[in-house]
Every structure is written in structure tokens, then in C-alpha cells.
Enzyme design. Structure first.
Site, PDB file in Angstrom:
ATOM      1  N   ARG A 242      30.459  34.069  48.646  1.00 47.16           N
ATOM      2  CA  ARG A 242      31.476  33.061  48.944  1.00 47.16           C
ATOM      3  C   ARG A 242      32.128  32.796  47.582  1.00 47.16           C
ATOM      4  NH1 ARG A 242      30.349  32.224  54.608  1.00 47.16           N
ATOM      5  NH2 ARG A 242      28.118  32.329  54.863  1.00 47.16           N
TER       6      ARG A 242
ATOM      7  N   THR B  84      30.879  39.487  61.749  1.00 48.79           N
ATOM      8  CA  THR B  84      30.212  38.177  61.755  1.00 48.79           C
ATOM      9  C   THR B  84      29.357  38.063  63.000  1.00 48.79           C
ATOM     10  OG1 THR B  84      30.551  35.792  62.016  1.00 48.79           O
ATOM     11  CG2 THR B  84      32.390  37.178  62.655  1.00 48.79           C
TER      12      THR B  84
ATOM     13  N   ASP C 138      28.619  35.540  64.490  1.00 42.67           N
ATOM     14  CA  ASP C 138      29.089  34.450  65.365  1.00 42.67           C
ATOM     15  C   ASP C 138      29.987  34.937  66.514  1.00 42.67           C
ATOM     16  OD1 ASP C 138      27.758  32.622  63.836  1.00 42.67           O
ATOM     17  OD2 ASP C 138      29.492  32.152  62.573  1.00 42.67           O
TER      18      ASP C 138
ATOM     19  N   ARG D  43      27.242  27.448  64.067  1.00 41.19           N
ATOM     20  CA  ARG D  43      27.644  26.094  63.670  1.00 41.19           C
ATOM     21  C   ARG D  43      28.780  25.578  64.533  1.00 41.19           C
ATOM     22  NH1 ARG D  43      27.151  27.778  57.991  1.00 41.19           N
ATOM     23  NH2 ARG D  43      29.189  28.631  58.379  1.00 41.19           N
TER      24      ARG D  43
HETATM   25  P1  ATP Z   1      31.203  33.924  58.260  1.00 43.24           P
HETATM   26  O1  ATP Z   1      31.921  33.811  59.575  1.00 43.24           O
HETATM   27  O2  ATP Z   1      30.021  34.800  58.329  1.00 43.24           O
HETATM   28  O3  ATP Z   1      30.925  32.591  57.604  1.00 43.24           O
HETATM   29  P2  ATP Z   1      33.573  34.129  56.698  1.00 43.24           P
HETATM   30  O4  ATP Z   1      34.410  35.278  56.302  1.00 43.24           O
HETATM   31  O5  ATP Z   1      34.201  33.137  57.633  1.00 43.24           O
HETATM   32  O6  ATP Z   1      32.221  34.688  57.262  1.00 43.24           O
HETATM   33  P3  ATP Z   1      33.735  32.208  54.525  1.00 43.24           P
HETATM   34  O7  ATP Z   1      32.703  31.789  53.546  1.00 43.24           O
HETATM   35  O8  ATP Z   1      34.365  31.179  55.383  1.00 43.24           O
HETATM   36  O9  ATP Z   1      33.057  33.369  55.379  1.00 43.24           O
HETATM   37  O10 ATP Z   1      34.923  32.949  53.729  1.00 43.24           O
HETATM   38  C1  ATP Z   1      34.646  33.976  52.792  1.00 43.24           C
HETATM   39  C2  ATP Z   1      35.502  33.814  51.565  1.00 43.24           C
HETATM   40  O11 ATP Z   1      36.893  33.950  51.913  1.00 43.24           O
HETATM   41  C3  ATP Z   1      35.430  32.456  50.878  1.00 43.24           C
HETATM   42  O12 ATP Z   1      34.306  32.335  50.036  1.00 43.24           O
HETATM   43  C4  ATP Z   1      36.720  32.442  50.083  1.00 43.24           C
HETATM   44  O13 ATP Z   1      36.592  33.198  48.906  1.00 43.24           O
HETATM   45  C5  ATP Z   1      37.686  33.173  51.021  1.00 43.24           C
HETATM   46  N1  ATP Z   1      38.490  32.205  51.796  1.00 43.24           N
HETATM   47  C6  ATP Z   1      38.131  31.480  52.863  1.00 43.24           C
HETATM   48  N2  ATP Z   1      39.117  30.673  53.305  1.00 43.24           N
HETATM   49  C7  ATP Z   1      40.164  30.889  52.445  1.00 43.24           C
HETATM   50  C8  ATP Z   1      41.493  30.358  52.326  1.00 43.24           C
HETATM   51  N3  ATP Z   1      41.962  29.452  53.185  1.00 43.24           N
HETATM   52  N4  ATP Z   1      42.270  30.812  51.319  1.00 43.24           N
HETATM   53  C9  ATP Z   1      41.804  31.741  50.438  1.00 43.24           C
HETATM   54  N5  ATP Z   1      40.574  32.263  50.502  1.00 43.24           N
HETATM   55  C10 ATP Z   1      39.760  31.872  51.476  1.00 43.24           C
END
Ligand code: ATP
Length: 323
Positions: free
Chosen positions: A72, A126, A128, A172
Site C-alpha cells: 500500500r 482481489t 473480495d 469489509r
Molecule cells: P484490495 O481490494 O485487496 O484492498 P486495492 O487495490 O483496493 O486492493 P488499496 O490499498 O485500496 O488496495 O489500493 C492500493 C494502492 O493504490 C494504494 O496503496 C495507493 O497507493 C493506490 N491508490 C488507492 N486509491 C488511490 C487514489 N484515489 N489515488 C491514487 N492512488 C490510489
């Protein structure tokens, strides 16, 4: 398209390695140089990347997690962070990017494309399964199988002691894992974030069921369930039904790990291959998914903003089959 970068971001999911392998080998097949970027957007910003050969992705299709590692990255939320990432894209002469992750990963990809115009496509990875425009995300099926295997074991001990087990699974904001796994294990009740607080109905249901000579009872609770998760539900049940021997089990991170299922391996292989083809054919700013068994192309905007609804027929089915 001469060079394509690939990264995995957000929560890891079984099958990400199979997708990386498919991206790398489809690139090489098409005489495109694949660049593996480590630790998601963090590696993009810190310039942690290297050219991948076909052998670099040997023997990973069956492995859980991600060989590229994931992270992240709060820096990518800032314009300065993204600008540094863009500088590394230019310095490494990367023409297109494939990001494997969930809605956060795609939100980042969308803004990165809008700011710098780098062609990006996403692969849904993911457990989810909460992205719009794809029937399945990589990792979902494997996680379901892990949950089912674990709950089957818990059922054995529950039956031996006439116990009620309240089992918390991941989710979640989304109840897809809970609903499908609950149906798969024959749960007596399933509590998910999408439905109103259910505890009063649950008490009635459990009391009714206990009169029907059931040897064990399993309640599956998604972690984002509105009354507060498995422990909160258990406390409520214990105070209203002191006659039950209630146990709680939180399955936790085992749901993310392990070898990907056959379905996830094939899905990841198809999506990795299709993502490279999409970039080659000029796609940008979209997710490559699977809809009705065919490859789908969904703009990031839609994939992350449109809600995916729980299928009410499945909820109903779970109730009918729990009598
Ligand atoms: P999971 O569904 O497993 O949680 P995800 O891709 O939704 O996976 P996140 O931690 O929400 O996981 O997002 C991964 C990374 O994407 C973040 O740590 C951040 O670097 C980037 N990111 C998320 N939202 C934004 C945004 N609005 N603008 C820019 N970068 C973003």
C-alpha cells in the site's frame, strides 16, 4: 508498444503469480520487453524494476502471493509521488502499464492516466470480488475453496460437541465471500454488510433450528457485517440463548494464501494474456475482466464506482437450504 511494465498492488490474492506469468510470456511472444515492477506503486516511485525473462516466471503458476510483492503506497496518493513514478516510466522507456489489484489500485491507475497519459490497463485481483464489470476477480475462487475447507473441518468438531460456531470471513464492505462460502458449507445463517442488522432475526432462527434436532450450527459472518463482526454477534447470541455452546473462529489471513484453484489459474492466464493484447491494440484506462465467459473491457471509472449487488436469489437460496 515496445516495453510493458507490470505490478501487483493492494491486498495480494492467489492467482496473481499466474497473471504475472501470463503477462510476461505474452509480452515475450509478441516481442515486447516485460518489466516487473516491485511492491506496486511504491516500486514505481522508487524505481525498483527489472526486465523479466520467460524463466523468471517459471514454476510460479501454482504459488500463492505475488513474486513482485505488493504494497500500500501513500505517496502515490499525492501528485508529487505520481510525478516521480512518471519520471521512472520515462527513464525506463515504458510504453504501457498493467496493474493487478483491486479498486484502490484502479483508482490510482485512473488518476495516473489522466495526469500523464500513460496507457494503463488493469487486471482484477482481489479475493473480495467486488469490482463491477467482471464476473470473477483473481483470487476469489481460491479464497472460497480455502474457507470451505476450513469450515468443513470446524463442522466436524461442531457436530461432535453439538456446538454453534460463528465464523468470520473476510469482506469489509462486500459479502460475496461470506454468501458463496456460506452456501458452500451449508451454513445455518449468513450475515453480510449489504443487509440490515440481522441479530434479532438470527436469534429467532437459531432457536427455531435448535428444535429441529440439528447436531451443529454454523453462522458465517462477513467482517464488515453491521453489528460488529463475529465476536459482537457471538456476545448477542450468548446473552439471548444461554443454552447454546457458542464458539467463535476468525479465519483471517489464511483466506489470502495458498495455491490458486484451477479456476483462478486459468482466469489469471486469460486476463494476463488479454491485458497485453489490449495495450497492444491501443486500450488505455480500463480493466480487463471476464463476463459470461468472454473477455470484457470496462473503463476504470465504471469498474470502481458502480456497485456490484449481492444476488438476492442466492440469499434466498441460503435461507431455503438452511431449514
Ligand atoms: P484490495 O481490494 O485487496 O484492498 P486495492 O487495490 O483496493 O486492493 P488499496 O490499498 O485500496 O488496495 O489500493 C492500493 C494502492 O493504490 C494504494 O496503496 C495507493 O497507493 C493506490 N491508490 C488507492 N486509491 C488511490 C487514489 N484515489 N489515488 C491514487 N492512488 C490510489
Amino acid at each position: 508498444m515496445k516495453k510493458i511494465g507490470v505490478l501487483t498492488s493492494g491486498g495480494d490474492a492467489p492467482g496473481m503469480n499466474a497473471a504475472i506469468r501470463a503477462v510476461v510470456r505474452t509480452c515475450i511472444y509478441n516481442k515486447i520487453t516485460p518489466i516487473g515492477i516491485y511492491e506496486g506503486y511504491k516500486g514505481l516511485i522508487e524505481n525498483q524494476m527489472k526486465e523479466f525473462s520467460s524463466r523468471d516466471v517459471s514454476n510460479i503458476i501454482q504459488r500463492g502471493g505475488t513474486v513482485l510483492k505488493s504494497a500500500r503506497c501513500s505517496q502515490f496518493l499525492t501528485k508529487e509521488g505520481r510525478l516521480q513514478g512518471y519520471k521512472n516510466i520515462l527513464a525506463n522507456k515504458i510504453d504501457g502499464l498493467i496493474v493487478i489489484g483491486g479498486d484502490g489500485t484502479f483508482a490510482g491507475a485512473k488518476v495516473f492516466f489522466e495526469e500523464f497519459g500513460v496507457p494503463i490497463v488493469g487486471i482484477p485481483g482481489t479475493i473480495d470480488n467486488d469490482l463491477y464489470g467482471t464476473d470473477f476477480c483473481i483470487g476469489y475462487d481460491s479464497a472460497l475453496n480455502t474457507i470451505i475447507e476450513a469450515v468443513d473441518k470446524i463442522r466436524d468438531t461442531a457436530s461432535s460437541h453439538n456446538r454453534l460456531f460463528i465464523i468470520e470471513v473476510m469482506g469489509r464492505d462486500a459479502g460475496f465471500l461470506a454468501l458463496r462460502s456460506g452456501i458452500g458449507v451449508g451454513a445455518e445463517a449468513i450475515l453480510i454488510p449489504e443487509t440490515p442488522v440481522y441479530t434479532e432475526k438470527l436469534i429467532k432462527k437459531l432457536k427455531d433450528q435448535s428444535t429441529q434436532n440439528k447436531q451443529s450450527m454454523i453462522v458465517i459472518v462477513a467482517e464488515g457485517e453491521k453489528s460488529g463482526g463475529a465476536h459482537a454477534v457471538a456476545e448477542h447470541v450468548k446473552s439471548n440463548c444461554p443454552e447454546f455452546d457458542v464458539k467463535v473462529s476468525i479465519l483471517g489471513h489464511i483466506q489470502r494464501g495458498g495455491s490458486p484453484s484451477a479456476l483462478d489459474r486459468v482466469l489469471a492466464s486469460r486476463l494476463g494474456n488479454a491485458a497485453v493484447d489490449a495495450l497492444k491494440n491501443g486500450s488505455k484506462n480500463e480493466m480487463i475482466g471476464i463476463l459470461h465467459r468472454e473477455i470484457s473491457h470496462i473503463p476504470f471509472e465504471k469498474a470502481i464506482k458502480h456497485n456490484v449487488n449481492i444476488n438476492p436469489a442466492l440469499l434466498k437460496l441460503s435461507e431455503i437450504l438452511a431449514i
